[in-house]
Design a protein around this motif. Structure first.
Motif: not given
Length: 79
Positions: A19-25, A57-64, A72-79
């Motif tokens: 979580r900390d690594k993803v949010l820092s990026e 709705l723009i969401v923090n990926p760790f609040e869902v 599946i959806y958020w991390m695929d778009m992020f990476t």
């Protein structure tokens, strides 16, 4: 401490590190928009010339929940 408790602590530590690594990026400008409601354009599946607006709705990926939104959806778009 039992092995179950150690496993839970290890899992929690791994989750918090990820979580900390993803949010820092994520750029601060995007993080500032978490929780914001907006609209995006979407093409009609049957007629690509038709475009309409859909709410988002723009969401923090760790609040869902992890599946399917984050893993599946958020991390695929992020990476």
């Amino acid at each position: 401490m039992s092995s179950d408790e150690e496993e839970n602590n290890d899992g929690k530590a791994r989750f918090e590190a990820e979580r900390d690594k993803v949010l820092s990026e994520i750029p601060q400008a995007l993080k500032d928009k978490f929780g914001t409601i907006g609209f995006c354009t979407v093409e009609d599946d049957d007629d690509e010339t038709k475009v309409y607006y859909q709410p988002v709705l723009i969401v923090n990926p760790f609040e869902v929940p992890p599946k399917p939104v984050r893993d599946i959806y958020w991390m695929d778009m992020f990476t």
